[in-house]
Design a protein around this motif. Structure first.
Motif, short mmCIF file in Angstrom:
data_model
loop_
_atom_site.label_atom_id
_atom_site.label_comp_id
_atom_site.label_asym_id
_atom_site.label_seq_id
_atom_site.Cartn_x
_atom_site.Cartn_y
_atom_site.Cartn_z
N PRO A 91 0.81 -1.22 0.00
CA PRO A 91 0.00 0.00 0.00
C PRO A 91 0.85 1.27 0.00
N ASP A 92 1.93 1.29 0.76
CA ASP A 92 2.78 2.48 0.81
C ASP A 92 3.40 2.77 -0.56
N GLU A 93 3.84 1.73 -1.26
CA GLU A 93 4.43 1.94 -2.58
C GLU A 93 3.40 2.44 -3.57
N LEU A 94 2.18 1.95 -3.47
CA LEU A 94 1.12 2.42 -4.36
C LEU A 94 0.77 3.87 -4.09
N ARG A 95 0.68 4.25 -2.82
CA ARG A 95 0.38 5.64 -2.49
C ARG A 95 1.49 6.56 -2.98
N ALA A 96 2.73 6.14 -2.81
CA ALA A 96 3.86 6.96 -3.25
C ALA A 96 3.88 7.11 -4.77
N ALA B 121 1.32 7.18 -6.77
CA ALA B 121 0.26 8.09 -7.20
C ALA B 121 0.50 9.52 -6.75
N ALA B 122 1.17 9.69 -5.61
CA ALA B 122 1.31 11.02 -5.02
C ALA B 122 2.68 11.63 -5.24
N LEU C 222 -6.74 -0.12 -3.69
CA LEU C 222 -6.01 0.99 -3.08
C LEU C 222 -5.32 1.88 -4.12
N SER C 223 -5.14 1.35 -5.32
CA SER C 223 -4.35 2.07 -6.33
C SER C 223 -5.17 3.13 -7.05
N ARG C 224 -4.61 4.31 -7.14
CA ARG C 224 -5.21 5.37 -7.94
C ARG C 224 -4.71 5.34 -9.37
#
Length: 221
Positions: free
Chosen positions: A121-126, A128-129, A166-168
């Protein structure tokens, strides 16, 4: 979710050793696979010298129709050299331990495709953001695979589905994917499935690619 600039539904990631074991070059394998329905190709050469990698990219590019994206794995220098030589290359895919996505984006420019591997999840958030645009993420491994020595622990279908939610960014599944997986992956929200051994090690890459393409299209878009 951002718009996907290329069709990644049946995404071939090459393995030169597996192709050679079947008596084919990477370019020959790719040509057969595209005839069967592969929609995008990533050239992955973990151990090849830069010049050899560049020649493979050029040989593959010469076989591809315009509709099929050609992605270079990891080696931004090879992508840049190919583009400077007039080879039609679409972009680069990097992993978490490679050059940072922001640095890669600065080097390849805004019009190239940038893919990034992500497994948490942290890698996916990073992804996208982050400060640079990432076009899609590769999420895996779906299953244990011998193709990539440093592959993360298998997610299984449920784990993949949780990460997709979770992925944007558009997400592609990778790692031991077989045709029977594709309907479930597409239902989970995947933008596509990346395949290595399922095509490169196949006796008939065209027939193998066709099986993946038919499995993907069996789910209404």
């Amino acid at each position: 979710m951002t718009a996907l600039p290329v069709d990644l539904s049946v995404y071939l990631v090459t393995d030169a050793a597996q192709c050679a074991a079947r008596g084919r070059s990477v370019a020959e394998t790719v040509a057969l696979a595209v005839a069967g329905g592969v929609t995008a190709v990533q050239i992955r050469e973990k151990h090849a010298p830069g010049g050899e990698f560049l020649r493979t990219v050029a040989e593959v590019a010469a076989t591809l129709p315009e509709r099929v994206a050609l992605i270079v794995n990891d080696r931004v220098d090879v992508f840049l050299a190919a583009r400077a030589a007039g080879v039609r290359v679409s972009g680069v895919h990097v992993g978490q331990s490679d050059l940072p996505a922001a640095a890669v984006r600065r080097l390849i420019g805004e019009h190239a495709v940038l893919g990034l591997s992500a497994a948490t999840p942290d890698e996916l958030r990073a992804a996208a953001a982050g400060p640079a645009r990432v076009d899609h993420v590769g999420i895996g491994a779906l299953r244990a695979t011998a193709t990539k020595a440093d592959a993360p622990r298998p997610l299984g279908h449920d784990g993949f589905a949780r990460l997709v939610r979770l992925s944007r960014l558009p997400a592609v599944a990778i790692g031991g994917v077989v045709p029977a997986d594709l309907p479930r992956l597409r239902d989970a929200g995947a933008a596509g499935a990346a395949v290595v051994s399922g095509v490169c090690a196949a006796e008939d890459p065209r027939a193998a690619a066709l099986a993946y393409a038919r499995a993907w299209s069996s789910v209404p878009g």
